[in-house]
Design a protein around this motif. Sequence first.
Motif, PDB file in Angstrom:
ATOM      1  N   GLN A  19       0.910  -1.113   0.134  1.00 31.43           N
ATOM      2  CA  GLN A  19      -0.171   0.072  -0.096  1.00 31.43           C
ATOM      3  C   GLN A  19       0.762   1.277  -0.024  1.00 31.43           C
ATOM      4  O   GLN A  19       1.854   1.256   0.969  1.00 31.43           O
ATOM      5  N   ASN A  84      -1.725   0.028  -5.885  1.00 33.88           N
ATOM      6  CA  ASN A  84      -2.361   0.424  -4.504  1.00 33.88           C
ATOM      7  C   ASN A  84      -1.700   1.632  -4.192  1.00 33.88           C
ATOM      8  O   ASN A  84      -1.173   1.926  -3.040  1.00 33.88           O
ATOM      9  N   SER A 306      -6.997  -3.316   2.451  1.00 33.31           N
ATOM     10  CA  SER A 306      -6.277  -4.388   1.792  1.00 33.31           C
ATOM     11  C   SER A 306      -6.369  -5.733   2.368  1.00 33.31           C
ATOM     12  O   SER A 306      -6.269  -6.683   1.626  1.00 33.31           O
TER      13      SER A 306
END
Length: 308
Positions: A19, A84, A306
Amino acid sequence: GCYLNIEVLFEYLARKNFQIIFTLHDCWSMTGHCGHFTEINCDKWKTGCVHCPQIKRERFWPFILDRSTYNFNLKKKLFTNVNNLTLVPVSYWLERVVKESFLKEKSIYVIYNGIDTSVFKPKNNLDVIKQKYNIPSKLILLGVANVWENKGLDDFLLLSKKISDDIVIVLVGLSKKQISKLPTKIIGIERTESKEELAQLYSLADLFINPSVEETFGLTTVEAMSCGTPVVVYNSTASPELVTTETGFVVEPHDIEGIKRSIDVVCRVSKVHYSCACRDRVIKYYSQRNQNKSYYSLYEEVLRDSIE
């Protein structure tokens, strides 16, 4: 910019399932060359940079070749290829820019820059700082910049011709050469010795003026407000977001008469009329503590998404 190999970095990030939180402090990530484009009224970045008008006026590096098209396409490829990716523009103006760029499909989460309000706060016993820089007992207009190119120095020079003798302008961040050419109504300072000393100058001023037309946030504006000093900013880019009628004034770009009218108001009602509202606004919206909380909440959100 010239400090990271963005190809190596973003090709690596694209291969991983991290991320990524990407904070945007200017517009560089969405253009073929520049960090700002407002002053020259360029919107090529919306569709594709070509024949960059900034090359010959570059402030920091003497670019000769126009690689704006290549750079634009490279950034578009690298930055959009990371799945992401959450973008954090530091103002709602910058968010609007992102939404018109090739990054518009990415997640966007605005978090203002934060300042240390325990350092930038109203100071007392300011006689020492006045004596150090030979600042007379007059109404004080303050301007602060790291580099004054494209930050409104010319407008301060024009303003100095219109103010009365009982007003003085103090500018921080000038070079020796710039200081040597200042008119008598402007006191130039190269650098302050510490943040504490800068906070003293903010506190000493009756009015802070930020005559820049290119601000993705406006850190000095907020630092001045945090010290209880009202501000004048231009109605351009992110600056108007920071200021209310209770904390200062918004005038049109390069409107010297508008700045002068703002000075007249402060002369009439005094700085004290604005001080509490200035400090309260910074504590509520721009404190380092609150911005850290916002980042923490963002991290929790993207990690939760996530996992789900």
